[in-house]
Design a protein around this motif. Structure first.
Motif: not given
Length: 294
Positions: A62-86
């Motif tokens: 699923f989109p790892g940043l769901i609820g905070t960012k959409t597929q049209f937003d920019d995000f970093s690898n660190i943001e994704m790692l943190n979100a999936n770990r949490d």
């Protein structure tokens, strides 16, 4: 599409719905914030049901940043790692495996961050380790080093080998393998299913498995990855799969929950109506035709 038998069965089955607040056309609000909680609830229920049905290789995507960012937003690898770990750690008390759970993260640094962020007793029973360390613990060896992985490991100490083999857990949760093209993560995940770990269920959380399935890594250049895909990754069952789609300005969602068919939704500013259901995963071409015909 659906067979007559499956369609008849669905008449008495309530299908899962999309989480509220995931529309990329809406501004973040309370519904957006609750979308992640809804996904967390649905994922834990899907994992529990799949394990009860005897499934051993479970894919959650699923989109790892769901609820905070959409597929049209920019995000970093660190943001994704943190979100999936949490997300993985918030799953721990919900799937109620206790001391039988191994959580396999990207590396030792991610393990340290997780332990610091989740010190409570509800998480302490889980054994947290890097994926490479887990591969050694279960199989006695580590996946082959690709050029990318070798370059990334320059100057870093390898994790020490375990003093002795770990007793197999009742479940292994592997979080975001193959981050930044680390294809050896897939090989290490495969090693969890060998040796003393053979037959112990594995949940792969946002592990980019479609990247391997799509042929992104040429067979002639990555023979071990291709073999792993044929013999191991192909056996994973999507127990919770939520993927956004975009085709010539049209937006949609593909959803599959364990025990249910695949569902294709169209997304617009007014809502997300269900377009069709499928017995097997639809091709991108099929989904594109349905979205564009709406």
């Amino acid at each position: 599409l659906l067979t007559a038998a499956l369609a008849a069965g669905l008449a008495s089955t309530r299908l899962s719905t999309l989480p509220k607040g995931i529309s990329p056309f809406s501004r973040p609000d309370g519904a957006s914030a609750s979308a992640r909680t809804r996904v967390l609830t649905d994922v834990s229920a899907a994992i529990t049901a799949a394990l009860a049905d005897g499934k051993q290789l479970l894919e959650v995507d699923f989109p790892g940043l769901i609820g905070t960012k959409t597929q049209f937003d920019d995000f970093s690898n660190i943001e994704m790692l943190n979100a999936n770990r949490d997300f993985a750690f918030e799953l721990i008390p919900r799937i109620a495996v206790g001391k039988g759970l191994d959580v396999c993260l990207l590396d030792d640094e991610e393990c340290d961050l997780a332990r610091a962020a989740f010190p409570g007793g509800a998480y302490r029973d889980a054994r947290v380790m890097s994926l490479a360390f887990a591969a050694r613990a279960y199989s006695g060896r580590e996946g082959g080093k690709s050029i990318v992985s070798a370059l990334m490991s320059i100057g870093k100490d390898a994790p020490p080998p375990p003093a002795e083999r770990e007793t197999p857990a009742t479940l292994r949760l592997v979080v975001q393998p193959c981050e930044e093209g680390r294809v050896d993560d897939w090989l290490n995940m495969e090693l969890l299913n060998s040796g003393v770990g053979a037959g112990v269920p594995i949940v792969c959380l946002n592990g980019y498995l479609d990247k391997q399935r799509s042929g992104y890594y040429p067979r002639w250049q990555f023979p071990d990855v291709s073999r792993c895909g044929d013999e191991f990754i192909s056996r994973f069952e999507p127990v919770y799969f939520l993927r956004p789609l975009q085709v010539k300005g049209r937006v949609g969602w593909l959803l599959r929950v364990h025990g249910e068919p695949w569902q294709l939704f169209a997304q617009d500013r007014d809502g997300a109506p269900l377009l069709s259901t499928f017995e097997t995963r639809p091709t991108f071409e099929t989904m594109s035709e349905l979205l564009l015909a709406r």
